[in-house]
Each structure stands twice: as structure tokens, then as C-alpha cells.
Design an enzyme around this catalytic site. Structure first.
Site, short mmCIF file in Angstrom:
data_model
loop_
_atom_site.label_atom_id
_atom_site.label_comp_id
_atom_site.label_asym_id
_atom_site.label_seq_id
_atom_site.Cartn_x
_atom_site.Cartn_y
_atom_site.Cartn_z
CG ASN A 10 49.07 32.76 32.16
OD1 ASN A 10 49.50 32.34 31.09
ND2 ASN A 10 49.59 32.43 33.33
CD1 TRP A 11 44.17 32.39 27.38
CD2 TRP A 11 44.48 31.76 25.26
NE1 TRP A 11 43.10 32.86 26.66
CE2 TRP A 11 43.27 32.49 25.35
CE3 TRP A 11 44.88 31.27 24.02
CZ2 TRP A 11 42.45 32.73 24.23
CZ3 TRP A 11 44.07 31.52 22.91
CH2 TRP A 11 42.87 32.24 23.02
CE LYS A 12 48.08 29.41 34.48
NZ LYS A 12 47.95 28.81 35.79
CG HIS A 92 52.88 32.07 36.29
ND1 HIS A 92 52.75 30.82 36.83
CD2 HIS A 92 51.64 32.60 36.22
CE1 HIS A 92 51.46 30.60 37.07
NE2 HIS A 92 50.76 31.66 36.71
CD GLU A 94 51.27 27.52 36.25
OE1 GLU A 94 51.37 27.86 35.06
OE2 GLU A 94 50.17 27.47 36.85
CD GLU A 162 48.96 34.64 39.12
OE1 GLU A 162 47.89 34.70 38.53
OE2 GLU A 162 49.94 34.01 38.70
N GLY A 168 44.63 27.45 39.90
CA GLY A 168 44.07 26.25 39.28
C GLY A 168 43.39 25.29 40.25
CB SER A 207 40.80 29.97 41.83
OG SER A 207 41.55 28.77 41.71
N GLY A 228 43.81 32.64 34.76
CA GLY A 228 44.29 31.50 33.99
C GLY A 228 43.14 30.77 33.31
N GLY A 229 42.64 29.71 33.93
CA GLY A 229 41.65 28.84 33.31
C GLY A 229 40.44 29.57 32.74
P1 PGA Z 1 43.98 30.20 37.43
O1 PGA Z 1 45.48 30.64 37.06
O2 PGA Z 1 43.09 31.41 37.17
O3 PGA Z 1 43.68 29.06 36.49
O4 PGA Z 1 43.98 29.81 38.85
C1 PGA Z 1 45.94 31.93 37.38
C2 PGA Z 1 47.37 32.09 36.95
O5 PGA Z 1 48.17 31.16 37.11
O6 PGA Z 1 47.74 33.15 36.43
#
Ligand code: PGA
Length: 248
Positions: A10-12, A92, A94, A162, A168, A207, A228-229
Site C-alpha cells: 500500500n503506497w498510500k 483502511h 487512515e 491492522e 507506521g 510495520s 505500507g512503508g
Molecule cells: P506500515 O503501513 O507497513 O507502514 O505500517 C501498513 C498499512 O497501513 O497498510
């Protein structure tokens, strides 16, 4: 039952055309392993990512519940499909936090995605204060009750657990806590979907990095990862893919 693992990135709101060069290494790694791999870049990069990624599935990070209409700034599942996406993340944390998405909206989005021929990855997860209050299981079960399309099945529906506090932050739950939560999610999916619940993959997200992927992906009922990251570069994402493939 061991389900075929899925590692989705997930590149956000990150990346640009130059970042698509990372897909070369990711697509090559994906082609050499016997698991599913996908990348969800920002909307504007979906079509060029599809053009570049070969057989690597590309997804969106959200879709609207309606097929079309007066919804400025939104995108429909059919539009994602036409751009070449084959999956989409919905709900998600967010978006649940920033766009105030409710469980009912998330379910409607998942249903719209599936109706448009996409795989829907429905995200759930508790906040830190909810976990500290001993409510993590109840919160996630409630999100599943509200967000999971009752007609869902393994071919078209994936759940991502999640924990909000792990996203993050570099923090992850203990293996025991992941095992407890994924087992509870499996039970709840079976309650909601009947036998079909056994075939829905449950990803862990929050993470996930090369150095913790093998441990997290070895937990029973962890059928893959939402990353994500560490999905932004092939250097970090490919080792996670390979860790998942080694577990099978
Ligand atoms: P993260 O994000 O791996 O950067 O913690 C995961 C996500 O929000 O899908």
C-alpha cells in the site's frame, strides 16, 4: 487449511512516475514465487503501473460505493477496473479516521468493488486505547460484523487486520496477540459467511518489515501481509515477499 498467501503493498499518498521503477524488481520477484503479490499505488499511477508491471496485480486504495454520479474527487470501482486494477483496499484505518468512513460505508464499498470485478481488501483494527482497555477483540469483531459483505468469499474478499497503533510506528503486536486476533477473526468470518469464511485470507498489516516478516507470516491464520512503508522500494518489499513464499 493453508490459504495461498497474499503480500500486498500500500503506497498510500507516496510515489511518482519515477517510483514505478521499483516495480521492475517487485514484478520479477513476484513472478518467481508461488504466492500472490500486489501493489496499490496512488490512483494516478495505476494505469502506468499496469503498463509497467506485467503480470503483477495492481490495485487501488479506495473506491466509492456508487457506480457513478456527483461525487467530486471520488473514484468508482469500475473506473479502477478500467484502469487495469484488479483489487482495491477499502476501510483502511487512515480513511476511517481522516474521511470518517463508517463500517456500513466500508461494506458498501467492498460490495461495489466485488460487483465491478475487483478483489476487496477490507481493513479492520483497533486503536491503542481500545487495546489498552481490553476491547481489541470486541472492536475488530464489531468492524467485521459491519464491514464484511455477507455474500463475500475467498475469491473476491480479503480481510486485513491492522492495529492502528502498529501502522507506521515500527511497533508490532506480540506473536501471541496476532495469533489470538487472527483466530478470532477466522471464527467471526465463519459466523458471518458460513463455510465461505474458511477461504477468506486474513492479512496482517502494521510495520511489517524484512526482519519481522517471517515471524509474523508464520502465525496460524496469517495468510499474508499488507505492507505500507516497506512496500515503497523493491529492496525492502522483495525480502518480505520471499519470506512469505518460503513459508508457503
Ligand atoms: P506500515 O503501513 O507497513 O507502514 O505500517 C501498513 C498499512 O497501513 O497498510
Amino acid at each position: 487449511m493453508a490459504l495461498r498467501k497474499l503480500v500486498a503493498g500500500n503506497w498510500k499518498m507516496n510515489g511518482n512516475r519515477a517510483a514505478l521503477d521499483e516495480l521492475d524488481g517487485i514484478a520479477a520477484a513476484a513472478a518467481s514465487v508461488d504466492i500472490d503479490v500486489a501493489i496499490c499505488p496512488p490512483f494516478t499511477l495505476i494505469a502506468p503501473a499496469v503498463a509497467k508491471a506485467g503480470a503483477l496485480p495492481i490495485g487501488g486504495q479506495d473506491c466509492h460505493a456508487s457506480a457513478k454520479g456527483a461525487h467530486t474527487g471520488c473514484i468508482s470501482a469500475a473506473m479502477l477496473n478500467e484502469a487495469g486494477a484488479t483489487l482495491v483496499i477499502v476501510g483502511h484505518s487512515e480513511r476511517r479516521a481522516d474521511q470518517h468512513e463508517t463500517d456500513a460505508e466500508v461494506r458498501a464499498k467492498a460490495e461495489a468493488a466485488i460487483a465491478a470485478g475487483l478483489i476487496a481488501i477490507v481493513c479492520v483494527g483497533e486503536t491503542e486505547s481500545e487495546r489498552d482497555a481490553g476491547r481489541a477483540l470486541a472492536v475488530v469483531e464489531g468492524q467485521l460484523d459491519g464491514s464484511i459483505p455477507p455474500a463475500g468469499e475467498g475469491k473476491t474478499l480479503v480481510v486485513a487486520y491492522e492495529p492502528v497503533w502498529a501502522i507506521g510506528t515500527g511497533r508490532t503486536p506480540s506473536v501471541a496477540d496476532v495469533a489470538e486476533m487472527h483466530a478470532a477473526i477466522r471464527v467471526r468470518l465463519t459466523t458471518i459467511l458460513g463455510e465461505r469464511g474458511a477461504g477468506v485470507r486474513i492479512l496482517y498489516g502494521g510495520s511489517v518489515k524484512p526482519d519481522n516478516a517471517a515471524e509474523l507470516l508464520s502465525v496460524p491464520d496469517v495468510d499474508g501481509a499488507l505492507v505500507g512503508g516497506a512496500s515503497l522500494t523493491a529492496a525492502l518489499f522483495v525480502p518480505i515477499v520471499e519470506a512469505a513464499a518460503a513459508i508457503g
